[in-house]
Each structure stands twice: as C-alpha cells, then as structure tokens.
Design a protein around this motif. Structure first.
Motif, PDB file in Angstrom:
ATOM      1  N   MET B 190       0.837  -1.193   0.000  1.00 16.84           N
ATOM      2  CA  MET B 190       0.000   0.000   0.000  1.00 16.84           C
ATOM      3  C   MET B 190       0.878   1.251   0.000  1.00 16.84           C
ATOM      4  O   MET B 190       1.857   1.322   0.739  1.00 16.84           O
ATOM      5  CB  MET B 190      -0.894  -0.003   1.235  1.00 16.84           C
ATOM      6  N   PHE B 200      -5.242  12.054   4.881  1.00 12.21           N
ATOM      7  CA  PHE B 200      -4.863  11.217   3.743  1.00 12.21           C
ATOM      8  C   PHE B 200      -5.068  11.983   2.436  1.00 12.21           C
ATOM      9  O   PHE B 200      -6.125  12.571   2.221  1.00 12.21           O
ATOM     10  CB  PHE B 200      -5.719   9.955   3.684  1.00 12.21           C
ATOM     11  N   ILE B 201      -4.097  11.928   1.560  1.00 13.81           N
ATOM     12  CA  ILE B 201      -4.217  12.549   0.241  1.00 13.81           C
ATOM     13  C   ILE B 201      -4.430  11.483  -0.826  1.00 13.81           C
ATOM     14  O   ILE B 201      -5.266  11.630  -1.702  1.00 13.81           O
ATOM     15  CB  ILE B 201      -2.975  13.416  -0.032  1.00 13.81           C
ATOM     16  N   GLU B 202      -3.692  10.412  -0.710  1.00 12.72           N
ATOM     17  CA  GLU B 202      -3.886   9.269  -1.610  1.00 12.72           C
ATOM     18  C   GLU B 202      -3.627   8.003  -0.810  1.00 12.72           C
ATOM     19  O   GLU B 202      -2.729   7.963   0.037  1.00 12.72           O
ATOM     20  CB  GLU B 202      -2.884   9.293  -2.776  1.00 12.72           C
ATOM     21  N   LEU B 203      -4.381   6.979  -1.141  1.00  5.94           N
ATOM     22  CA  LEU B 203      -4.246   5.686  -0.481  1.00  5.94           C
ATOM     23  C   LEU B 203      -4.409   4.663  -1.593  1.00  5.94           C
ATOM     24  O   LEU B 203      -5.468   4.632  -2.236  1.00  5.94           O
ATOM     25  CB  LEU B 203      -5.389   5.558   0.534  1.00  5.94           C
ATOM     26  N   GLN B 204      -3.385   3.893  -1.857  1.00 12.24           N
ATOM     27  CA  GLN B 204      -3.516   2.902  -2.923  1.00 12.24           C
ATOM     28  C   GLN B 204      -3.009   1.575  -2.420  1.00 12.24           C
ATOM     29  O   GLN B 204      -1.801   1.357  -2.329  1.00 12.24           O
ATOM     30  CB  GLN B 204      -2.716   3.327  -4.152  1.00 12.24           C
ATOM     31  N   GLY B 205      -3.954   0.693  -2.143  1.00 15.12           N
ATOM     32  CA  GLY B 205      -3.564  -0.609  -1.622  1.00 15.12           C
ATOM     33  C   GLY B 205      -3.919  -1.713  -2.586  1.00 15.12           C
ATOM     34  O   GLY B 205      -4.973  -1.680  -3.216  1.00 15.12           O
ATOM     35  N   THR B 206      -3.051  -2.685  -2.689  1.00 15.99           N
ATOM     36  CA  THR B 206      -3.249  -3.801  -3.601  1.00 15.99           C
ATOM     37  C   THR B 206      -2.954  -5.094  -2.871  1.00 15.99           C
ATOM     38  O   THR B 206      -1.884  -5.244  -2.285  1.00 15.99           O
ATOM     39  CB  THR B 206      -2.262  -3.674  -4.785  1.00 15.99           C
ATOM     40  N   ALA B 207      -3.888  -6.021  -2.932  1.00 14.83           N
ATOM     41  CA  ALA B 207      -3.631  -7.341  -2.367  1.00 14.83           C
ATOM     42  C   ALA B 207      -2.806  -8.133  -3.359  1.00 14.83           C
ATOM     43  O   ALA B 207      -3.216  -8.299  -4.505  1.00 14.83           O
ATOM     44  CB  ALA B 207      -4.959  -8.053  -2.106  1.00 14.83           C
ATOM     45  N   ALA B 211      -6.557 -11.427  -0.079  1.00 17.05           N
ATOM     46  CA  ALA B 211      -7.208 -10.137   0.163  1.00 17.05           C
ATOM     47  C   ALA B 211      -6.910  -9.712   1.597  1.00 17.05           C
ATOM     48  O   ALA B 211      -6.786 -10.550   2.476  1.00 17.05           O
ATOM     49  CB  ALA B 211      -8.704 -10.273  -0.067  1.00 17.05           C
ATOM     50  N   PHE B 212      -6.770  -8.414   1.777  1.00 16.70           N
ATOM     51  CA  PHE B 212      -6.427  -7.967   3.135  1.00 16.70           C
ATOM     52  C   PHE B 212      -7.697  -7.582   3.905  1.00 16.70           C
ATOM     53  O   PHE B 212      -8.694  -7.177   3.343  1.00 16.70           O
ATOM     54  CB  PHE B 212      -5.387  -6.857   3.147  1.00 16.70           C
ATOM     55  N   ARG B 214      -9.865  -5.820   7.205  1.00 14.58           N
ATOM     56  CA  ARG B 214     -10.038  -4.511   7.814  1.00 14.58           C
ATOM     57  C   ARG B 214      -8.974  -4.186   8.866  1.00 14.58           C
ATOM     58  O   ARG B 214      -8.420  -3.102   8.921  1.00 14.58           O
ATOM     59  CB  ARG B 214     -11.435  -4.447   8.435  1.00 14.58           C
ATOM     60  N   LEU B 217      -5.747  -3.345   7.226  1.00 13.26           N
ATOM     61  CA  LEU B 217      -5.814  -1.975   6.697  1.00 13.26           C
ATOM     62  C   LEU B 217      -5.551  -0.970   7.813  1.00 13.26           C
ATOM     63  O   LEU B 217      -4.759  -0.024   7.663  1.00 13.26           O
ATOM     64  CB  LEU B 217      -7.199  -1.744   6.082  1.00 13.26           C
ATOM     65  N   ASP B 218      -6.182  -1.198   8.965  1.00 17.65           N
ATOM     66  CA  ASP B 218      -5.999  -0.275  10.083  1.00 17.65           C
ATOM     67  C   ASP B 218      -4.543  -0.234  10.542  1.00 17.65           C
ATOM     68  O   ASP B 218      -3.976   0.836  10.774  1.00 17.65           O
ATOM     69  CB  ASP B 218      -6.895  -0.689  11.260  1.00 17.65           C
ATOM     70  N   THR B 221      -2.398   1.643   7.907  1.00 19.24           N
ATOM     71  CA  THR B 221      -2.533   3.104   7.861  1.00 19.24           C
ATOM     72  C   THR B 221      -1.914   3.730   9.106  1.00 19.24           C
ATOM     73  O   THR B 221      -1.360   4.829   9.042  1.00 19.24           O
ATOM     74  CB  THR B 221      -4.011   3.530   7.708  1.00 19.24           C
TER      75      THR B 221
END
Lengths: 241, 241, 241, 241, 241, 241
Positions: B190, B200-207, B211-212, B214, B217-218, B221
């Motif tokens: 990510m 946050f300005i941009e958030l780009q996450g890829t599994a 799959a990831f 919640r 993700l927390d 970030t």
C-alpha cells in the motif's frame, strides 16, 4: 442525518444495477452492466496462448482492456485509436481491472490460456471502472463455463467473487456509488474492490478537496463493504438465470 | 512479536532517509532523495505558461513526470524514449505524484505558472514513487522560494507538507517502507500519501496474495501515519539547512 | 598569445575531470563522469543475447543509448519518452557512442553477448557526448572484468582505450574541451574520438560561423590529441583504483 | 603507386557526375544529381512561413529532409513511413544536409521564408549524402532565382557554393568518391563538405577498420578539396545552362 | 458533341502514356510509368518469405506500398515518414494496388515468396493510382521473368493482364483519364481496374458534385473499358521490347 | 431461379433492419442501427469549431470516425488504441462514411460547426460500413434538429437522404445485403451509397474471385437501388417516430 444527494438516493443506496448476460453473440462471455446511467459492455475472450513471460509455465493469464466510446461522455473526447495512444487514465483503469480479476483466478487451473476482458463504456455517468470490474467478473465466469462445457478444463479456476464500488465524501457525508454529478462535486473519491469474503483487493482513495481523515476512511470502507455485498448478490443472481 | 524482516529493520522502521538539496545546478529546485538504496533525482522547473485548459484563468499548474533510468533496476529494462511510449506504470506513477503535490498548493496564489516536477530514478530498490513524492515536495518548496526571492510572487502558495511511504503485510506482519526484496515477497502493498496534519491525500492498496482484512488496513494506515510524521520532520530539517 | 576564455582556462586546458566507478549498484559497470559541470551517468549492462542480425554468428555486440534528463539543461526540455520519440540529436549521439566503443572491442572474444552502454546526462554544460564516450569506456571495462571474474570469458575482448574530447575555434583561437558558454559562442566545434595509440576513431567537425581552414583543422586535431592523452591517463588511473 | 580500385578509377578520380536541372515540374528548384550509379532527386520548396522559433525575427530558414526509396538499394528496406518513424541514419543525414546548406545562406536576406530541400534517393550506390548536398545546392540556387524573378527578394541570399564528396582509405590507399563496393570494403570513410573558397563546413570521419592516422587524415582532406573544386565547377556549369 | 477539355484532348483520349522498363538497377522489376505529367516509379522486389498468416501454406503473397515524394505536387506536402504515419489516402491506395495485382496471380504457383510493389510518385498530375497499377503490372511480370530465368519457378503465376484508368464526368460530359485540372473540376471521379478479358476487378466511383445517374455510370464504364484495352496493348508492347 | 442463400433470404431481400434513436443520452444524435446481427452505434456530436483548412470561411464540416470493439467479431482482434494506430481498413471506411454524408449537407447552411459521426461496431456480421452510413444519416438529422430547436441554425442544411447497402454475386447469383457467411464466400462484393433520388454517391466494387462482368454490375446496381429505396423509407419512418 438527512442529506439530499444530487441523485436523491440515500447515502448508502446503490444506483439501479443491471447485469445482462449474452449481450453480444460472439464472445465467450458478454455482459452489459449498468450502474444507473453508466453502461459498460464487458466481453471475455478466450485464446489458447499466453504472453511471452508465461510461456511454458503451465499457467494462464487474465488481462483487461478498457475503452470509452468518444461520445460516451457529455462532450466528445478524442478517439484514442486516432490519437495513436491510450491515455494515462485508460491504462491505469485497465491495469486495475486486470489485477482485480486475477485476484479470484487460480491461473494454474486455467492452463495456458489467456482470458481478455474488454470493457468498453457505451455511456458514462461516473463509476465506469467499478461497473467494469463488477460486470467483467460475470463475463469471466461465463467464459470459464464455456471452457468447462467444452471440457477444455475440468476444475473451476475461479474462486469466490469480485465486485467493486465507489464511495466518497459529499459535503461532509460519506456516500455510496457516486454518479458523475456527485463525483464532480465531492471532497474524496475512493474505489474499492472486494471479494465475497469481505476482503479488500484494491483500495484507491484520492482527496479531491481537503485531505480525508481516519474516521472518513472508516466510514467509506464500511459503506463500500455493504455495497459490494449487494453487488455480489446481484452477480450471483445474474449467473443463476 | 519478533519478526526478522529481510532488511533486518523493525516493522515500524524507515530505511535511512537522505534529502540532499541543490543536487544539480540549473533547476529552480533540485533534490536527491534516498530511501535506503532507492535514489531519485527530483527537479522542479518553473515556466511562465499553463496548459491550454487553464489559460486566462489566473491559476497555475503543478505537474509531474516520472522516469526510471534503464539500469536503475536489477536487470536492464527498455528505455521508454526508445520504445516510443511511456508504460502504464510510469503514467500511473506520474499522475499520482502530480495529484499529491497539487494537494498542498494554492494554484491561485501560484499565478499563471507551471511547476513541473521531474522525478528520475537513478537507482531502484522499492518505494520509488513514495520517495519521489517526498523529495518532489522539497524541490517544489525550493522552486517557490526562488520565485519569492525574485519577487515574482509574494504570498507562499504551498500550504502544509506532503510526504509518502509504502506499507505492507509481510508474512502476516504489517511493516513500514518496504525495500525491493520485501515488496516482492509480501501479501499486500500500500502506498500512502499524507499531509503534515495527518490527513490522507492518496491511499492505494493492492492485495498481492490474499485479500487484506479490515484490521490489516488499520494497522497499515497507522504505520504509514507514523512514517509520514518522521518524513515530514526530515523534509522540514532539510529545508531549514 | 594570451586570451581570456570565458572559463578562464588556458586554450589547451581540460576542465576538472572526475571518473567515479561503482556509482550505482545494479549495473555490471557504473561510472559517473564529470567534465566540469557536465555530469553523465554511464552504465554497462551485460545480456546473454545479441540482435537478430548477429544471431548464431558467435559474435557479440556493443551498443549505446543516450538520454538527457529534462532539466539537465538551463531550461527544461521535453521528455523524449513523453513525446514518443527520440530526437535526431539523441539518435546521432548514441550512434556515435556505440561506434566509438565498438572500435576497441574484439566482438568474437566477447561471445554472443550484448553490452549496452546507457549514457544519461544528469547535468549538461557542453561536451556531453565526449564525456559520455570517455566514461562509457570505463564502464565497459568494468563490465568485462565482471564477466572475467565470473569466468564467462577468459580473454579480454577490449584492446586499447578510447576517449573523446571537443575542440573548437573560439574568437580565432583553437581551444580544448568547450563548456556551454564557449560552445555557444564559437566558430567551429569538433568532437574527436581517439584511441590510446593516437589514432582517430571519429572526427566530426562543424563550422558554426565561417568555414574553417586547413591550419585550424590541424591546430584542433593537435589539441584534441593532447587532451585525449590526458583523458586516457585518467581512465587508467580510475581503473587502477 | 598503382592500385586497382574496384571501380577501376584512379585514386583521385570522381565518378561520372550528372546534374540535371528542372527534373520535375512543380518545385521551385528540382535537380537530379548522379554520382555514378547513385541518383538523388533534390527539390527545393519555398514557403512563406518559418518555424516557431524564428517567427517575427525577420530571418528565413533552410532545412532538409532525406529519404531513400525502399528499393533504391540491393535488397529492399522497410519504408520509413510504414514503420512509423525515420531511422537514426536518416535523421543524421538530413541534419547534415540542412546545416551544410545553411552555411552558404544569409538568412536575413532570405526574409521570413523557409526553403525545404527534399533529397530522395532513387538509386543508391554509395555517397548518397554527398550527392544530395551537391545537388541540393543547385536546387537551392534555382529556388532563389525563382524568388528573384518574382521580385520577392532583391539581393541574393546565397553566398559562395557548397559541395560534398566522400573520401576513404581503401587497402591503405586514400581514394576519392567511394562507390558502394569500395565503401563496404574500406578502412576509413569520411564525408567532407566544403565551400568554393576551400573552407571546411563539415568533416565527418569514421574509422571502420583500424583507427586512422594523422597523415591519412591529411591525404584524405587533400583529395576531398580537389574533388570539391571539380564539383563546384560542375555546379557552376549546370547553373549556367 | 464538341467539348473543350482543359487538356484539349477528346473525351475518350488517353494522355501520352510511357512505360519504361529497367528504370533503376537493383529491383527485380523496375518501371517508370507516365500518364502525361504523372510519373510513378514502380519497383517489384522478390523476397523468400511470406507474411505470418501464410506461413507453411505453400502460397505466395503480392502486396503494394504507395508513396508520394513531398514535392511531387503543386505545393509541398508533409513527408509521411517524418509525420510518423501514412495517411488514410495512402493506405487506401496501396490496398487497392495490392488487391488489383493479386487478381492476376496464382499464388500457389508463386510459391512461398512475397513480391512487393513499391509505387512512388515522382510527379503528380492526377491519376497516380491508376498509373501505379498499370506500371506495377509490368514490374510484376519482370520480377516473375527474373524468377523464371533463375529457374526458381517453372510455371508462370501471372494470368492475364491488369490495367487501370480514371474516368469522370466533366461539365456533363464523360471523359477518360483525367489530369489534375480536370479532376479538380469534375462532378464525378471513378477509378476502374480491369483485366485484359474486359472483366472488372475494382470499381470505385465518387460523386464530387451531384450524385451520378445510371446512364453516367454506363458511359463511364464504357470509356474505361476502351481505355484499359489501349493500356493493356501498351503493357504488352513494353514487355515485348 | 431459386437459390438458397446461406441466410435463407430471397436474393433481393434485406436483413431485418432496426433503427433505434436516442440509444445513448449525451450525444446530439444517437442511433443504434441493426442490419440483422450487425449492430452499429452511431452518434453525432456538434462542436462549434471547424478544422484549420476551413477556419474563417463560414462553412461547416461533417466527418466520421469508425471503430470496431475488439470482440465485435468471431475472434478477438487487437484494440487499435492499444496498437497505437488505426488500420488501413478503418481509415478507408471512415473516409467513406464522411464523404457519403457530406454529399447531403449544405455546409454553408451548417455554419462554422463540425458534426462528427462516430460509428462504433458493437457486433459485426457483414455490412458494417453500409449499416454505419444508414444509421449515421439518422443521427446527423437528429443533431441538426437539435441545432434547430436551439435556434442556432434556421434553415435545414441536410438535403435529401443517404443510405447504403452491400450487394454481391454469390455462386453466380446477384444478392442484396450480404451477411458475414455470404460475404466470405462470394465472388464479388460491392458497397453502394445512394441518395433518395436514386443517384449514386459512392460505388465500390471488388472482385473477390473472378472479375465481374458488365451484366453482373448492372444486376448488382439494380438490386442496390431497390435496397436503398427500402432503407430510406425506414430512415424516414424512424425519424417520424
């Protein structure tokens, strides 16, 4: 809280969703997906070859291409074929669609085949990439069924389901599935791709106005999760028809 | 929990960060930024014109271009200029850099000028886009100071600071600022762009693998927020020298 | 005669020359060469394949690519990758670099391998092509040593040394190694590539103002020969470190 | 010393040279130039506009484009228009032709006009670029005369004459005006552009086999000077017809 | 009825036709064809390979490429190689030439070879595509004779002859073989490709002014048939020389 | 004579024709036209500018672009935008569509506006270009009505109607409106564009097998005239709805 979205929908309400299979005749999978006024034709094409980097490895490939008809939008945009190249936005979207669908395919089980998902926007009203992913999944399943019906593969290489939806913060309120009017006027725009188990596959959020805060992120991902759950149910229903 | 990242770093530990201003002579801002072995030359160029869509509106523009020297990587990749087009990854990254930096610029205050941030990777070891954003911010500030020193603008159009870092889940553990070895072997990747106010300005996450969830993700970030706080401090220090 | 070159150097004086090996980590040879303010990163990449026209002939290939970072120059120039093609000047220079280095390589001894010399200008102040040739020679030798260290080749395919320098006629006086200010204001500009035996490999002279006469040609080639002798000594010293 | 060149010519002997004016009907200048079997159609086109970088400066421009018909050569080469780009050799040659002819034009006297010299090789047998320069000069003069006849300009912007010839070292002997067979088998190849005052405009020498020595350079430039003197006389004669 | 065509010719009169074989030296067939002031160089090149879609099928291929020198026309047009692509008109014409000539070739008898017909317009005065087809046929026959002389093929793959001519309606009168002045000022323009048996191979008619009527179509095709008969006789005569 | 066309239709029978107006929402005219299984989306876009060659002349322009979705056909074809150029067939077809529709427009009455007709094939089964012309005419009329409704123009610039149909000779029998199976297996293929007065606008016939004879041409044009009459009636009916 009561807000009045431009679309008149509740904050957590999807647009009218349509998933029509067999929209065109030649492709192994062909789906017209509608998210409100957004209409995307998703076809799945099976070919018995793989890109050079995969040759001889016994694995398949799933990839996507995205296009927008010149007058899918309010004003006409240049035809990319005439300009001689695909724009950055187009490449970004088609890379996203491809990655998202590869996340639910066992490429070993697919064998040395390529499935190409062509997602062409006939009419745009916001959310074309999320509609494309949601529809392309259904076309992909149809193409796999076609391979199974011809007994070219025996075990199903598709595991789970993948769908996508946009969320945003519109005048301070997190809202689901933005149309063009809402998207143009919102502070944050996020595209969320998830699977049917509630896992995140892709998350792409952009602050349009002010930077978004942690609690906004949380609210948006929660909205998205609920929306994807609904979309997966509609995919399942369409595939059962 | 104790894990042993390939890099030997603690999960929440950045690589050695270097921000060297004035790296080349001609540009209005010129920064060599290093995130460990990743080295990116970021220059800011000021031009007294704006793209066609902004002409006559009294606003400026901030944009970015990204490139990778052919042998910045382990094996040589084709030169994009020789192939005749920029790849999808390149376009995606330069669009991201541009959007991220526009998020901290008041374009009215900039006036009808364009600042172009060229981010060229001299050596790649993972995280080139996050290093590029972090370094380009410093080059941008230098270019704005140059404009102020010449009294071309009076009020500072840059508000706040922007920095970026990657996070990921490596063998089940959320980790900060992945190098190439870690990135190639992780489940989720990510990129997080934030401002100095924690937004946050941009958030780009890829599994990449599964799959990831919640909670992942927390955790990611949170790691990113701490990392960006450190990076912003280093930017400030570099700009104070 | 006393003249005052813009640079303050004597007519037959080179700029400060720097040759730094191992500048980046991944390439088989990596050299930062500086001719005064001109800085070029030269990397040598070894690949176990040859172009189609050489396949199966038991010979190798040495080729070069040249690029200039957009803000290597006083004003920003377009990125060639973004414009979609390399300009005529770029192609001309990279063809020159390639021919020059092939002049000191026994391609049979190299075997079916390609060595690509990427010469990327980080900062330009005149003489980028001559700096590139001079630095690329060192990177080439490092790449060959790498092949020898791995025992992929036994006999050294590089014979002699190759270096290059510019000469010109500035206000009637032949001068060595022109910087940008001198180059912009001179009557004749000549790039000379020579080997360590004093032989000419390439000679490219252009009259900018008036046509140059035979005695000017003689004076320029004499200056160049002396300059190349110095450069070859510096290459040797760098390679001995 | 007696040698037997493949062509049977003496070392200092030009091929049969032909300069035919008015070869095609539409162009302001149109010349078919033949150096033995090499045949190049050179047209000069006058247009009342200049490139963007010269607009409003009261100066004209002289430029050249070069092409080779696909079957001008022994084996068919790809059509550059079909491949979608001009090769490096083409760009290099047309830049050389343009620079060479600008060396005999006072661009202030030309006024805000562009003269484009199209040099298209109908048949190739070595020396196409030197034939092109020699013929293009005559086409240029015809175009200027056309402008004068229409009284668009009063003073002649062309001063002196420009012609070009190749020289080389063939089996140790310096020879003039190499044809394809000689060129393919020679150690050094040099193209020399000179004016009618004996001054050098361009000098481009390349060692094909061994590096060439100072005395070889001297012998080649002497041969070239004599050859150009002959060519200038033929240009003058053609222009007097 | 008496009319006065701009060219002074009778309505059913061809321009002066010239067919010169062996115009250039290297090609297997090389023909300069002139229809009045229109001059097209047609070369036929034989290569021992076929396009991918024919590989291994034991059949040959006949194809064409068309180009116009930039100053073949009244005003200079851009060089397609410099613009980076062939225009629609060019592609349309070369597809027409290729189809027309394939109509008289037994590709089985040709074997796995490609004959490429390059048709390059040196001077244009209307009717370049019909001149090109008429000349390319002769170059094709010469290339086939070359193959037969080398005993690479035994039976002649060319059956019959193919020629082409334009017809139009000029101020209400059907006329044959329009030159540029007539073509620019006519109501209908039709290109007709026929074989020596009077059969139509291609018919392409365009209404420039008003739509053309059935009786005009009839008159034009009759004129064309007579014109092609003459052209085929001239081809035969040229091939007998 | 009784024949059995693959489609089961009588020789002079059109496929089922559908003309659906208002198919998409944004364009000034938007028509889905179906000729049997062939489905083409034709949109008309109005823009208040003209190409450079018409600027300031008080005339408008009508132009067309044509595209085929990658999986409109039996097997997937490359996306032209991804390949970086439009193929020759595409350019040929879009030039034909543009010319055909300009034949029914008074460009003075249109004023300085451009109407672009985008014809995108959603599903192909033969006859895509004739369907495109027939549908684009209806989209054009809708765009003109839109201009009239907004009172931007007062007098109707469209005069008459234009429609198109293919004809061919299938196993010796002239047949109307070929589908893909018939087209692939026929001797001659001709596309005919006519107006509602029975005049020919474009006629493009190609012999696929043997050359076609005069009487075949006559039979085909008669069939086409009858077919176009039917199509014009359907256009009229659609426009009256």
């Amino acid at each position: 809280m009561t807000i009045s979205r431009p679309s008149g929908r509740a904050p957590d309400q999807l647009r009218d969703i349509g998933i029509e299979r067999g929209y065109t005749a030649h492709a192994e999978g062909s789906v017209l997906v509608c998210f409100g006024q957004t209409r995307v034709l998703c076809t799945a094409s099976v070919e018995n070859r793989v890109p050079a980097f995969l040759r001889g490895k016994g694995e398949g490939w799933v990839t996507a291409e995205y296009g927008m008809l010149p007058r899918a939008t309010h004003t006409r945009s240049d035809r990319e074929a005439a300009r001689g190249k695909q724009g950055g936005r187009t490449l970004e979207i088609q890379r996203l669609i491809g990655r998202s669908l590869r996340a639910c395919v066992d490429r070993k089980l697919l064998g040395e085949r390529t499935i190409t998902l062509d997602c062409d926007v006939l009419q745009a009203d916001g959310g074309t990439r999320t509609a494309a992913i949601t529809g392309a999944y259904v076309a992909l399943v149809d193409a796999v069924r076609w391979l199974q019906a011809r007994r070219e593969i025996t075990r199903d290489p598709v595991f789970g389901a993948v769908a996508a939806v946009s969320v945003g913060v519109w005048r301070g309120v997190p809202v689901l599935d933005l149309d063009y009017a809402e998207d143009s006027d919102c502070d944050t725009d996020m595209n969320v791709v998830m699977n049917d188990g509630g896992g995140f596959i892709e998350l792409q959020g952009t602050a349009e106005g002010h930077a978004f805060r942690r609690e906004e992120l949380d609210a948006m991902t929660a909205l998205a999760a609920a929306g994807v759950t609904e979309l997966v149910a509609m995919q399942r229903e369409a595939l059962a028809r």
